[in-house]
Motif scaffolding. Sequence first.
Motif: not given
Length: 590
Positions: A250-257
């Motif tokens: 979840s964190s890296f999906l947010l970071l990817a955005i």
Amino acid sequence: MLKKLGRMPIVLTLPGLAILLVIFGIPAVQMFLSSLKAPAFSLANYQAFLGQSANVRVLFQTVEISAVATIICLVLGYPTAYLIVAASKRMRMALLVLVIIPYLTSFLARTYAWIVILGDNGLINNGLLHFGLISSPLELIFNRMAVYIGMVHIMLPMMILPLVSVMIGIDKSLSSAARSMGARPFTAFWRVFFPLSLPGVRSGSLLVFVICLGFYITPAALGGLGDAMLSTFIAAQVQTSFDVASIATSSFLLLAIAVVVLSIVGLDLSGSQSRAGRQPRKPRLSRLPSFASLKGHLSELSIPYRAKRWTAHLYEARGSSRWSEIAGPAFAVLVLAFLLFPEVVVIIMSFSSGAFLEFPPSSLSLQWYRSFVGDPAWYGAARTSIQIGIAVAILSTILGTLAAYGLSRAGPQLRRILTMVILTPITIPVIVVGVATYLGLINIGLIGCLTGMILAHSIGAMGYVVVIVSATLANFDRRLAQAAQSMRAGPLQTFRRITLPLIRPGIIGGAVFAFLHSFDEVVITSLVSGFSIYTLPLKMWENIRNEADPTVAAVASLLTLLPVIWLIALYLTWWRSRSQAHPAISEAAA
């Protein structure tokens, strides 16, 4: 030793980079590998997350809320910044102070102010009920509109300040030249001023959007169940199951955005380097031969008409100026009222003598302030926050000043890379930083202790110190230090009597921002406190969620007055440093 460091100034960045690497860098890499199921390296975690429609809805909702809040901030912030720059120098300084005060005020205090204003028993509903305009309270809170109001109120100063910094450097004679050649005011603005202000638009929008992606407190306090953002989802995972792979995904999906937005908008926020060495890109329609030729013919046909119109209106009085003179200041007053009014309401309500908060108070009393001073839970949390804030300010100021001094003497490419690394904790969603910091403190066994809390706060506070001290060093004339050394002043004496007095305002400013960053931090603190350390923001957040103790109004009032005290202290420091700048060289020579 000093001579060796002088030849290798980049060594001064190593202490700060080492702490950043241990507390945040290595755990972030571990999180990423965990999300990929290392060493097997599979995308199963990401497929599982995106395979659930609820997760995808929260993800898109996070982007939507952040984008809408950014657009609203830009629509309100651009005209406000333009009006601030157009004002006289003294008025401009006063307006900037009024923008900076909300920016420095605790965001928890500002969020609480909107709860007081928008709640069922809040200022708006009570006023409408009192005048008989409604028969029951309106649903002004726990919805999407309340989330937008709270987020825009918090982020609007962060949009205005970069815009002002860019607009203030634009040569006004360019717009005047366009006006003298027959361009109307709006045409001169749109064709000349606005393109030059785009770096400010880009940097302000980028900052606001990326920070909004990691918002957790404001949506949780003002929004409903259908307004949750991905940061709320991540925080819930940390507090319940703590599945590292799921949290990392979840964190890296947010970071990817955030990374995608940074890549599209551009990492160079100055706007100068990215355009250097290449031709400006033409609009897509203008590259079509037929459209370009038609546009040229129409322009040639309109030359006589435009020449006559310019001659006819050259000495004509501008009749619409009175409307613009009224509308502009009125708009600025409304925006500043939006920024300052919630704090004023909370300050007034904190003096209420009733059992519940009311506006206006039926009678005045200091009972809630006495409650704050007399309750060990409140003043104990405040004492803990002050202790942590002072320690963070000292540590991050030392490390950040050393890093800024080393970066100022490094090569451009290396300086750009290291600066980006140091600023990472304050340029990516805070919930991602919080989770990585939590794992980093677990690795070294510092969860739930003051030392771990100080280190967790310092990795972000150090970034603010580096930015502020670097800006001060950019204006430092190195010839002063060279002149002192030519008069047989040693390196330490030169730094103590020349460099330090001239950059002292930047160091003190960095220390102030570091303290405020620590004192107001709640997301990272809630993750790494281990339920054993209670800071003032955590205590406030607990009371805001439970709505049980009006003492939080008195605390919010004190936090609102805190930035005013800091600004006065910074001004006195700056004024004193200016008075000492001139005799500094002669003292060093003596």
